[in-house]
Design a protein around this motif. Sequence first.
Motif, mmCIF file in Angstrom:
data_model
loop_
_atom_site.group_PDB
_atom_site.id
_atom_site.type_symbol
_atom_site.label_atom_id
_atom_site.label_comp_id
_atom_site.label_asym_id
_atom_site.label_seq_id
_atom_site.Cartn_x
_atom_site.Cartn_y
_atom_site.Cartn_z
ATOM 1 N N UNK A 5 -35.755 16.533 -16.490
ATOM 2 C CA UNK A 5 -36.798 16.816 -15.492
ATOM 3 C C UNK A 5 -37.014 15.564 -14.649
ATOM 4 N N UNK A 6 -37.175 14.423 -15.297
ATOM 5 C CA UNK A 6 -37.385 13.155 -14.584
ATOM 6 C C UNK A 6 -36.171 12.771 -13.741
ATOM 7 N N UNK A 7 -34.995 12.892 -14.321
ATOM 8 C CA UNK A 7 -33.777 12.503 -13.604
ATOM 9 C C UNK A 7 -33.569 13.366 -12.366
ATOM 10 N N UNK A 8 -33.807 14.658 -12.490
ATOM 11 C CA UNK A 8 -33.646 15.548 -11.338
ATOM 12 C C UNK A 8 -34.718 15.312 -10.282
ATOM 13 N N UNK A 9 -35.907 14.911 -10.695
ATOM 14 C CA UNK A 9 -36.943 14.549 -9.714
ATOM 15 C C UNK A 9 -36.519 13.324 -8.916
ATOM 16 N N UNK A 10 -35.925 12.344 -9.594
ATOM 17 C CA UNK A 10 -35.437 11.154 -8.889
ATOM 18 C C UNK A 10 -34.366 11.547 -7.872
ATOM 19 N N UNK A 11 -33.468 12.431 -8.272
ATOM 20 C CA UNK A 11 -32.431 12.892 -7.343
ATOM 21 C C UNK A 11 -33.032 13.688 -6.189
ATOM 22 N N UNK A 12 -33.969 14.564 -6.502
ATOM 23 C CA UNK A 12 -34.611 15.364 -5.450
ATOM 24 C C UNK A 12 -35.286 14.458 -4.425
ATOM 25 N N UNK A 13 -35.961 13.425 -4.903
ATOM 26 C CA UNK A 13 -36.654 12.504 -4.009
ATOM 27 C C UNK A 13 -35.683 11.869 -3.011
ATOM 28 N N UNK A 14 -34.483 11.567 -3.455
ATOM 29 C CA UNK A 14 -33.485 10.961 -2.585
ATOM 30 C C UNK A 14 -32.766 11.970 -1.697
ATOM 31 N N UNK A 15 -32.971 13.239 -1.920
ATOM 32 C CA UNK A 15 -32.312 14.281 -1.116
ATOM 33 C C UNK A 15 -33.266 14.921 -0.121
ATOM 34 N N UNK A 16 -34.366 14.248 0.182
ATOM 35 C CA UNK A 16 -35.375 14.824 1.079
ATOM 36 C C UNK A 16 -34.921 14.931 2.535
ATOM 37 N N UNK A 17 -33.794 14.363 2.867
ATOM 38 C CA UNK A 17 -33.260 14.518 4.225
ATOM 39 C C UNK A 17 -32.736 15.936 4.456
ATOM 40 N N UNK A 18 -32.406 16.601 3.379
ATOM 41 C CA UNK A 18 -31.753 17.905 3.465
ATOM 42 C C UNK A 18 -32.547 18.918 2.647
ATOM 43 N N UNK A 19 -33.234 19.788 3.346
ATOM 44 C CA UNK A 19 -34.138 20.724 2.683
ATOM 45 C C UNK A 19 -33.477 21.506 1.555
#
Length: 136
Positions: A51-65
């Motif tokens: 859950x934490x690791x995917x949140x970190x990845x999601x945060x870095x992918x905010x350029x692409x909805x």
Amino acid sequence: MNNGLVQSHKDLKVYQKAFVGAMQIFELSKKFPIEERYSLTDQIRRSSRSVCANLAEAWRKRRYELAFVAKLNDCEAEAAETQTWLDFAVKCQYLDVETEQKLSKIYDEIISILVKVINNPHPWLLKHPRSRGARE
């Protein structure tokens, strides 16, 4: 998620809840029987940490909805998986019902936050100027 003065994924309330939940699970799972090391113990630790690791990845992918939302969906799925492993831990008598309910409540809160952001990702997306050309 918390849209005030967030500089990093670690500032997100949802990340903080997930991290606390994962660490509680880690501590509790140390008491699981040795024969569960490569099954329940490993699975519950992996899903809770994911859950934490995917949140970190999601945060870095905010350029692409679409990429951002996809990673948040992964977080939601991992949180639900963690709840399933908690159910197994109770049924196998490795955790008491009260402890499982407290942890499951944390993951319900995490899932609730994630669903809200998944349904309205726009405030979280990075704004970027439209590209004028490949050479710029």
